[in-house]
Design an enzyme around this catalytic site. Structure first.
Site, PDB file in Angstrom:
ATOM      1  N   LYS A 117      25.917  -5.006  -0.654  1.00 31.91           N
ATOM      2  CA  LYS A 117      27.395  -5.058  -0.705  1.00 31.91           C
ATOM      3  C   LYS A 117      28.003  -4.306   0.479  1.00 31.91           C
ATOM      4  O   LYS A 117      29.207  -4.103   0.546  1.00 31.91           O
ATOM      5  CB  LYS A 117      27.892  -4.427  -2.010  1.00 31.91           C
ATOM      6  CG  LYS A 117      27.381  -5.106  -3.260  1.00 31.91           C
ATOM      7  CD  LYS A 117      27.910  -4.336  -4.488  1.00 31.91           C
ATOM      8  CE  LYS A 117      27.075  -4.622  -5.710  1.00 31.91           C
ATOM      9  NZ  LYS A 117      27.267  -3.617  -6.757  1.00 31.91           N
ATOM     10  N   ARG A 141      11.059   3.936   4.199  1.00 34.22           N
ATOM     11  CA  ARG A 141      10.570   2.923   5.145  1.00 34.22           C
ATOM     12  C   ARG A 141      11.781   2.117   5.598  1.00 34.22           C
ATOM     13  O   ARG A 141      12.546   1.622   4.771  1.00 34.22           O
ATOM     14  CB  ARG A 141       9.550   1.988   4.508  1.00 34.22           C
ATOM     15  CG  ARG A 141       9.250   0.798   5.426  1.00 34.22           C
ATOM     16  CD  ARG A 141       8.061   0.013   5.024  1.00 34.22           C
ATOM     17  NE  ARG A 141       6.845   0.761   5.270  1.00 34.22           N
ATOM     18  CZ  ARG A 141       5.616   0.218   5.175  1.00 34.22           C
ATOM     19  NH1 ARG A 141       5.487  -1.059   4.839  1.00 34.22           N
ATOM     20  NH2 ARG A 141       4.545   0.938   5.424  1.00 34.22           N
ATOM     21  N   ARG A 167       0.803  -1.210   0.000  1.00 33.00           N
ATOM     22  CA  ARG A 167       0.000   0.000   0.000  1.00 33.00           C
ATOM     23  C   ARG A 167       0.848   1.277   0.000  1.00 33.00           C
ATOM     24  O   ARG A 167       0.686   2.153  -0.845  1.00 33.00           O
ATOM     25  CB  ARG A 167      -0.929   0.041   1.236  1.00 33.00           C
ATOM     26  CG  ARG A 167      -2.184  -0.754   1.093  1.00 33.00           C
ATOM     27  CD  ARG A 167      -2.560  -1.349   2.429  1.00 33.00           C
ATOM     28  NE  ARG A 167      -1.572  -2.367   2.751  1.00 33.00           N
ATOM     29  CZ  ARG A 167      -1.693  -3.656   2.396  1.00 33.00           C
ATOM     30  NH1 ARG A 167      -2.785  -4.058   1.829  1.00 33.00           N
ATOM     31  NH2 ARG A 167      -0.736  -4.535   2.639  1.00 33.00           N
ATOM     32  N   THR A 168       1.759   1.400   0.978  1.00 35.43           N
ATOM     33  CA  THR A 168       2.458   2.682   1.152  1.00 35.43           C
ATOM     34  C   THR A 168       3.356   2.985  -0.051  1.00 35.43           C
ATOM     35  O   THR A 168       3.381   4.110  -0.553  1.00 35.43           O
ATOM     36  CB  THR A 168       3.290   2.643   2.452  1.00 35.43           C
ATOM     37  OG1 THR A 168       2.470   2.127   3.489  1.00 35.43           O
ATOM     38  CG2 THR A 168       3.800   4.006   2.830  1.00 35.43           C
ATOM     39  N   HIS A 204       4.188   5.868  11.730  1.00 33.70           N
ATOM     40  CA  HIS A 204       3.801   5.739  10.312  1.00 33.70           C
ATOM     41  C   HIS A 204       2.826   6.898  10.062  1.00 33.70           C
ATOM     42  O   HIS A 204       1.615   6.728   9.986  1.00 33.70           O
ATOM     43  CB  HIS A 204       3.134   4.378  10.111  1.00 33.70           C
ATOM     44  CG  HIS A 204       2.910   3.990   8.684  1.00 33.70           C
ATOM     45  ND1 HIS A 204       3.078   4.849   7.620  1.00 33.70           N
ATOM     46  CD2 HIS A 204       2.519   2.802   8.134  1.00 33.70           C
ATOM     47  CE1 HIS A 204       2.810   4.203   6.490  1.00 33.70           C
ATOM     48  NE2 HIS A 204       2.465   2.967   6.773  1.00 33.70           N
TER      49      HIS A 204
HETATM   50  N1   CP Z   1      -0.542   0.036   5.843  1.00 33.43           N
HETATM   51  C1   CP Z   1       0.679  -0.240   5.361  1.00 33.43           C
HETATM   52  O1   CP Z   1       1.673   0.351   5.763  1.00 33.43           O
HETATM   53  O2   CP Z   1       0.718  -1.244   4.420  1.00 33.43           O
HETATM   54  P1   CP Z   1       2.027  -1.684   3.626  1.00 33.43           P
HETATM   55  O3   CP Z   1       2.944  -2.357   4.617  1.00 33.43           O
HETATM   56  O4   CP Z   1       1.548  -2.644   2.552  1.00 33.43           O
HETATM   57  O5   CP Z   1       2.666  -0.456   3.055  1.00 33.43           O
END
Ligand code: CP
Length: 306
Positions: A86, A108, A58-59, A136
């Site tokens: 590496k 992320r 999603r993100t 998040h």
């Molecule tokens: N909600 C969310 O962060 O989903 P993903 O891990 O798929 O990005």
């Protein structure tokens, strides 16, 4: 007001008026997603790098689409196919990508605080797309957007977050966000998955779903984060499901018309049954759609006026 930040790192540091400013900006971008041509020239000439050191559906796609809808160029980086394997460090990796004239990094990373290190060391914008169990922020913003779309106001709204609170960056960002806007937040899960002293964040703690869910407007279910659990926090999934999953009977204790939310990915049959995940109270896919509008707003506010 205007939004003067270089980075979006967490909800904890945002003021309520900044949160409302992002949500209001997202509202104008949300309309674009329903047009036949879903594109505006706002970020033409800007380049955004998606750096994902953890899996995401999603993100990652949502940020990529948000940037493309604003006409920015997007480069996507996956740690497993990069020179990180590496031995190149995060900062060296990012400085090399920045030398290619990138305007914004979306990160992320499994380490809490990693986006803060980038933000401190780089002159360009950094967006936290999830740092370990810490925050998040864009997930919380899209959750707020979805709640506001259905409920209008946050003041005195009762929200329960059920599941693996201890390992959830979504829970932490949602708690900060909802509290700042006047909602009342409850958390519920097995005692082993409720972090000590979480009451200090302004939430009420419950260990029984039946008690936690009574009279709430919003039910937010969380996934068991097996990848962050280094030991066994409950005897079996069967037992977890028996005590902590959502079902029709438990949902009937919430207010009539209570919304069912989940940040995804959903483990169908564990956090909630298929009938509720796909049921009329579920706004899980609305959350996903709204995520693009919220991320367009964040990219615009950080990059569009610099
Ligand atoms: N909600 C969310 O962060 O989903 P993903 O891990 O798929 O990005």
């Amino acid at each position: 007001m205007s939004f003067k930040r270089k980075d979006l790192l967490g909800i904890e540091e945002l003021r309520p008026e900044e949160i409302y400013f992002i949500l209001n900006t997202a509202k104008s971008f949300r309309q674009i997603l329903d047009r036949p041509i879903k594109k505006v020239p706002t970020l033409r000439g800007k380049t955004v790098a998606n750096l994902f050191f953890e899996p995401s559906t999603r993100t990652r796609i949502s940020f990529e689409l948000a940037a493309k809808r604003l006409n920015a160029d997007v480069v996507s980086f996956s740690s497993s196919t990069s020179s990180v394997v590496k031995g190149e460090s995060l900062l060296d990796t990012v400085k090399n990508i920045m030398a290619m004239r990138v305007d914004c990094f979306i990160l992320r990373h499994p380490t809490p605080g990693a986006p803060y290190i980038l933000a401190k060391n780089l002159p360009v914008s950094v967006i936290n797309a999830g740092d370990g169990s810490h925050e998040h922020p864009t997930q919380a913003l899209l959750d707020l957007y979805t709640i506001r779309e259905k409920r209008g106001e946050f003041k005195d709204l009762q929200v329960v977050i059920i599941g693996d609170i201890a390992h959830s960056r979504v829970a932490r960002s949602d708690i900060w966000a909802l509290n700042k806007l006047g909602a009342k937040v409850r958390v519920c899960g097995p005692p082993t998955l409720i972090p000590p002293q979480i009451e200090k964040m302004g939430v009420k703690v419950f260990y029984s779903v039946e008690e936690a869910i009574r009279g709430v407007d919003v039910v937010m279910m969380l996934r068991i984060q097996k990848e962050r659990q280094n030991k066994c926090f409950f005897p079996s999934l069967r037992e977890y499901r028996e005590f902590f999953s959502l079902n029709e009977e438990r949902l009937s204790l919430a207010k009539s018309g209570a919304m069912v939310m989940h940040p995804g990915p959903v483990n169908r049959g564990i956090e909630l049954p298929v009938s509720l995940a796909d049921g009329e109270r579920s706004v899980i896919l609305n959350q996903v759609t709204n995520g693009i509008a919220v991320r367009m707003a964040v990219l615009y506010l950080l990059l569009g006026r610099r």
